[in-house]
Design a protein around this motif. Structure first.
Motif, PDB file in Angstrom:
ATOM      1  N   TRP A 111       0.836  -1.194   0.000  1.00  0.00           N
ATOM      2  CA  TRP A 111       0.000   0.000   0.000  1.00  0.00           C
ATOM      3  C   TRP A 111       0.876   1.250   0.000  1.00  0.00           C
ATOM      4  N   PRO A 112       0.335   2.377  -0.400  1.00  0.00           N
ATOM      5  CA  PRO A 112       1.078   3.640  -0.353  1.00  0.00           C
ATOM      6  C   PRO A 112       1.024   4.227   1.064  1.00  0.00           C
ATOM      7  N   TRP A 113       1.743   5.316   1.295  1.00  0.00           N
ATOM      8  CA  TRP A 113       1.665   6.007   2.576  1.00  0.00           C
ATOM      9  C   TRP A 113       0.219   6.430   2.853  1.00  0.00           C
ATOM     10  N   HIS A 114      -0.251   6.195   4.046  1.00  0.00           N
ATOM     11  CA  HIS A 114      -1.579   6.644   4.462  1.00  0.00           C
ATOM     12  C   HIS A 114      -1.686   6.503   5.973  1.00  0.00           C
ATOM     13  N   ILE A 115      -2.770   6.999   6.549  1.00  0.00           N
ATOM     14  CA  ILE A 115      -3.053   6.785   7.971  1.00  0.00           C
ATOM     15  C   ILE A 115      -4.283   5.897   8.074  1.00  0.00           C
ATOM     16  N   HIS A 116      -4.118   4.796   8.777  1.00  0.00           N
ATOM     17  CA  HIS A 116      -5.212   3.851   8.969  1.00  0.00           C
ATOM     18  C   HIS A 116      -5.782   4.059  10.372  1.00  0.00           C
ATOM     19  N   ALA A 117      -7.101   4.150  10.472  1.00  0.00           N
ATOM     20  CA  ALA A 117      -7.720   4.428  11.770  1.00  0.00           C
ATOM     21  C   ALA A 117      -8.983   3.599  11.965  1.00  0.00           C
ATOM     22  N   ALA A 118      -9.107   2.998  13.147  1.00  0.00           N
ATOM     23  CA  ALA A 118     -10.293   2.217  13.517  1.00  0.00           C
ATOM     24  C   ALA A 118     -10.900   2.824  14.775  1.00  0.00           C
ATOM     25  N   ALA A 119     -12.178   3.130  14.728  1.00  0.00           N
ATOM     26  CA  ALA A 119     -12.863   3.767  15.847  1.00  0.00           C
ATOM     27  C   ALA A 119     -13.107   2.754  16.965  1.00  0.00           C
ATOM     28  N   ILE A 120     -12.470   2.987  18.107  1.00  0.00           N
ATOM     29  CA  ILE A 120     -12.635   2.099  19.261  1.00  0.00           C
ATOM     30  C   ILE A 120     -14.110   2.064  19.680  1.00  0.00           C
ATOM     31  N   ASN A 121     -14.596   0.869  19.979  1.00  0.00           N
ATOM     32  CA  ASN A 121     -15.958   0.656  20.483  1.00  0.00           C
ATOM     33  C   ASN A 121     -17.050   0.878  19.449  1.00  0.00           C
ATOM     34  N   VAL A 154      -8.117  -3.063  17.174  1.00  0.00           N
ATOM     35  CA  VAL A 154      -8.384  -2.249  18.354  1.00  0.00           C
ATOM     36  C   VAL A 154      -7.844  -2.919  19.613  1.00  0.00           C
ATOM     37  N   GLY A 155      -8.080  -4.233  19.724  1.00  0.00           N
ATOM     38  CA  GLY A 155      -7.560  -4.954  20.878  1.00  0.00           C
ATOM     39  C   GLY A 155      -6.052  -4.875  20.959  1.00  0.00           C
ATOM     40  N   ASP A 156      -5.383  -5.022  19.819  1.00  0.00           N
ATOM     41  CA  ASP A 156      -3.916  -4.942  19.792  1.00  0.00           C
ATOM     42  C   ASP A 156      -3.429  -3.544  20.156  1.00  0.00           C
ATOM     43  N   TYR A 157      -4.167  -2.537  19.726  1.00  0.00           N
ATOM     44  CA  TYR A 157      -3.801  -1.157  20.060  1.00  0.00           C
ATOM     45  C   TYR A 157      -3.784  -0.965  21.577  1.00  0.00           C
ATOM     46  N   TYR A 158      -4.792  -1.477  22.260  1.00  0.00           N
ATOM     47  CA  TYR A 158      -4.824  -1.383  23.720  1.00  0.00           C
ATOM     48  C   TYR A 158      -3.669  -2.140  24.358  1.00  0.00           C
ATOM     49  N   LEU A 159      -3.207  -3.166  23.692  1.00  0.00           N
ATOM     50  CA  LEU A 159      -2.124  -3.985  24.244  1.00  0.00           C
ATOM     51  C   LEU A 159      -0.747  -3.498  23.802  1.00  0.00           C
ATOM     52  N   GLY A 160      -0.687  -2.329  23.170  1.00  0.00           N
ATOM     53  CA  GLY A 160       0.603  -1.740  22.800  1.00  0.00           C
ATOM     54  C   GLY A 160       1.210  -2.312  21.541  1.00  0.00           C
ATOM     55  N   LEU A 161       0.353  -2.777  20.613  1.00  0.00           N
ATOM     56  CA  LEU A 161       0.849  -3.382  19.374  1.00  0.00           C
ATOM     57  C   LEU A 161       0.460  -2.528  18.174  1.00  0.00           C
ATOM     58  N   ASN A 162       0.997  -2.913  16.999  1.00  0.00           N
ATOM     59  CA  ASN A 162       0.883  -2.052  15.822  1.00  0.00           C
ATOM     60  C   ASN A 162      -0.327  -2.314  14.933  1.00  0.00           C
ATOM     61  N   GLY A 163      -1.183  -3.262  15.288  1.00  0.00           N
ATOM     62  CA  GLY A 163      -2.384  -3.509  14.503  1.00  0.00           C
ATOM     63  C   GLY A 163      -2.155  -4.273  13.216  1.00  0.00           C
ATOM     64  N   LEU A 164      -0.938  -4.726  12.976  1.00  0.00           N
ATOM     65  CA  LEU A 164      -0.618  -5.529  11.794  1.00  0.00           C
ATOM     66  C   LEU A 164      -0.528  -7.004  12.169  1.00  0.00           C
ATOM     67  N   ALA A 165      -0.473  -7.849  11.140  1.00  0.00           N
ATOM     68  CA  ALA A 165      -0.438  -9.293  11.391  1.00  0.00           C
ATOM     69  C   ALA A 165       0.805  -9.716  12.163  1.00  0.00           C
ATOM     70  N   ASN A 166       1.899  -8.961  12.043  1.00  0.00           N
ATOM     71  CA  ASN A 166       3.129  -9.349  12.746  1.00  0.00           C
ATOM     72  C   ASN A 166       3.081  -9.023  14.246  1.00  0.00           C
ATOM     73  N   ARG A 167       2.098  -8.227  14.648  1.00  0.00           N
ATOM     74  CA  ARG A 167       1.870  -7.884  16.058  1.00  0.00           C
ATOM     75  C   ARG A 167       3.134  -7.365  16.745  1.00  0.00           C
TER      76      ARG A 167
END
Length: 281
Positions: free
Chosen positions: A227-237, A249-262
């Motif tokens: 993908w090209p440069w962009h900002i990806h955002a998921a609305a919590i809740n 979202v769950g990974d974000y709370y756990l301090g992870l990057n939201g990608l498959a590599n976690r």
């Protein structure tokens, strides 16, 4: 003789002890009616996103009492074994909630395992009431893409904080629209923001603004995926989140990057809040 107190007709027999100086005493004294507990929907939905991604069985802060109400109600409907009544909204409880949603005739996003208002109200009938309700709102168009009203309001506030207009490259409710998104845009609450003309510092500041209002947001680079440069955002809740977006979202709370590599979160550090929590501040 009958006496009408606050619209309720009461037989006068035996009411002497209830009448003080010609006025009625507390109408609920001695009645023995038990108030139903109130389920915190915000905390429950949050736990349903975070708990399935945990490597342990730690509970989401502030959610235990409400999750227990859900689990006990699912047990009563024979959708969950009693041993899972623990206040932890893990994969087993999510799967049981999906079964419950489907038993109501729901499908698609309405059976995504996240407790929505309508299903919670029905589940709680005679057991609990639902407080701190979260609703995505109606679907609307923004920059030619479909989002829901809650996401639009969040984006508007992020624009105010960032001091600039934000342009979408992808919206929500777009199943199969972009294979590189791995299903995250299939449901509601997920957007991709264009970073055209932005410096690295500006990209980070925009991601920070999005996080401050309740998005799990990351600056994505071509080195991370196709993908090209962009900002990806998921609305919590957002209760319309696809399962894949729920995991982000769950990974974000756990301090992870939201990608498959976690891998560890690579975004700006801000206190994590939901949109509703932000608005109460």
């Amino acid at each position: 003789m009958k006496i009408r107190v606050f619209g309720v007709v009461l037989a006068a027999v035996g009411l002497g002890s209830c009448l003080v100086g010609g006025s009625a005493a507390s109408a609920d004294q001695g009645v023995g009616v038990r108030a139903l507990p109130v389920l915190d929907m915000e905390a429950t939905v949050k736990a349903a996103q975070i708990d399935p991604r945990r490597a342990d069985d730690a509970l989401t802060p502030g959610a235990k009492a409400s999750v227990l109400l859900v689990e006990r109600a699912l047990v009563a409907r024979r959708l969950l074994d009693k041993k899972w009544v623990d206040g932890y909204f893990g994969t087993t409880t999510v799967a049981a909630y999906v079964k419950y949603q489907k038993s109501l005739g729901y499908s698609g996003l309405a059976a995504n395992g996240l407790p929505g208002k309508a299903s919670l109200v029905r589940l709680g009938s005679g057991r609990f009431t639902v407080g701190r309700v979260v609703e995505p709102g109606r679907r609307v168009f923004l920059d030619g893409f479909v989002v829901n009203a809650r996401t639009r309001a969040m984006l508007g506030e992020a624009e105010r904080l960032a001091g600039r207009d934000l342009v979408l490259e992808q919206g929500s409710y777009n199943p199969g629209g972009d294979p590189t998104s791995a299903g995250t845009h299939d449901g509601g609450g997920v957007i991709d923001v264009s970073v055209k003309g932005m410096s690295g510092a500006t990209r980070t500041s925009v991601a920070r603004a999005l996080r401050r209002v309740g998005f799990a947001a990351w600056v994505r680079s071509p080195q991370q995926g196709d993908w090209p440069w962009h900002i990806h955002a998921a609305a919590i809740n957002d209760t319309d989140l696809s399962p894949q977006a729920q995991h982000q979202v769950g990974d974000y709370y756990l301090g992870l990057n939201g990608l498959a590599n976690r891998r560890p979160d690579d975004g700006p550090k801000v206190p994590i809040v939901t949109w509703e929590e932000y608005r109460r501040r």
